[in-house]
Design a protein around this motif. Structure first.
Motif, short mmCIF file in Angstrom:
data_model
loop_
_atom_site.label_atom_id
_atom_site.label_comp_id
_atom_site.label_asym_id
_atom_site.label_seq_id
_atom_site.Cartn_x
_atom_site.Cartn_y
_atom_site.Cartn_z
N UNK A 29 0.83 -1.20 0.00
CA UNK A 29 0.00 0.00 0.00
C UNK A 29 0.86 1.25 0.00
N UNK A 30 0.28 2.34 -0.48
CA UNK A 30 0.87 3.66 -0.22
C UNK A 30 0.74 3.96 1.27
N UNK A 31 1.65 4.77 1.77
CA UNK A 31 1.62 5.05 3.21
C UNK A 31 0.39 5.85 3.61
N UNK A 32 -0.02 6.79 2.75
CA UNK A 32 -1.22 7.57 3.01
C UNK A 32 -1.84 7.97 1.68
N UNK A 33 -3.02 8.57 1.74
CA UNK A 33 -3.69 9.02 0.51
C UNK A 33 -2.96 10.17 -0.16
N UNK A 34 -2.09 10.85 0.57
CA UNK A 34 -1.37 12.01 0.03
C UNK A 34 0.05 11.66 -0.41
N UNK A 35 0.41 10.40 -0.36
CA UNK A 35 1.80 10.02 -0.59
C UNK A 35 2.34 10.49 -1.93
N UNK A 36 1.68 10.17 -3.02
CA UNK A 36 2.20 10.53 -4.35
C UNK A 36 2.32 12.05 -4.49
#
Length: 252
Positions: free
Chosen positions: A95-102
């Motif tokens: 998973x990405x670490x959070x929804x804002x990662x990218x």
């Protein structure tokens, strides 16, 4: 580039992982960054995985579902289908670490050849096991893997023009070779200095640990030489043992 923003091709490969695939899909789909081309490569799953993927097909740019010759064959299919400025592999269960990662990654600097960050390990039920044993180096280069894979595959964004297909002779550790080949070409490599991915412990390299180690040794020998690799593995063994004594787990 879309409106001055880089397009990131996120590639997920999966085969018969009905228990984890939705978590990975949602992690990508819920990113606040809108410049994402999402590619899913399914090995013609038979356990219901494909049914879950199809629930989200309107958010997937390209879906490939067909038998493959292994994980790196599937990853090569995804890489061949990618059209973005950068590529990132976020495979099933990761998973990405959070929804804002990218968005956070691309906000750190403009136009880098490679961006990388830190990875959090999670167990089978999603509980945090903390940072990987191999912490991301402050300044990553192609020489940074001499004591182990210090940047995880899920935590490195590589300019697509620098990438080449995965070497099919490696069945479990081709990702190390793939990253090193790109890193040798890179001129600007940016540490984003934050967690960017969550990685579920286990996987095929754990199930076939001896084969994985043999492949990693061969790759490191090619890049760093035989004698340095032998000496470096003595350091690796010591660090692994000391970490186990302190933590009773390896967090690879």
């Amino acid at each position: 580039m879309k409106e001055g923003r880089p397009i990131l091709s996120v590639i997920t490969v999966v085969y018969n992982n009905v228990s984890d695939i939705e978590r990975t899909l949602l992690s990508v789909i819920n990113q606040t960054y809108t410049g994402i081309e999402y590619i899913v490569v399914d090995g013609r799953s038979t356990d219901g995985t494909l049914l879950i993927i199809e629930r989200y097909k309107d958010r997937i740019a390209k879906l490939i579902s067909e038998p493959d010759k292994g994980i790196y064959d599937a990853m090569n299919k995804g890489l061949a289908a990618a059209t973005g400025d950068y590529v990132l592999f976020m495979n099933s269960a990761d998973e990405f670490y959070s929804d804002e990662t990218v968005a956070n990654v691309f906000a750190t600097a403009k136009g880098a050849d490679i961006y990388y960050g830190e990875t959090e390990m999670i167990d089978e039920v999603g509980k945090s096991l903390g940072q990987r044993r191999h912490a991301a180096p402050a300044n990553f280069t192609w020489k940074s893997f001499k004591y182990g894979m210090s940047v995880s595959h899920q935590a490195i964004y590589i300019k697509r023009s620098l990438t080449e297909p995965y070497d099919p002779k490696y069945k479990l550790s081709a990702d190390i070779d793939w990253i090193l080949r790109a890193a040798k070409k890179a001129k600007t490599i940016v540490n984003v200095n934050q967690y960017v991915a969550k990685y579920k412990v286990g996987g095929m390299s754990k199930l076939k640990h001896r084969q994985s180690l043999a492949e990693r040794f061969d790759i490191m020998k090619r890049y760093y030489g035989l004698l340095p690799t032998l000496l470096n593995h003595a350091v690796i063994a010591f660090n692994l043992g000391w970490y186990w004594v302190k933590n009773r787990r390896t967090n690879d």
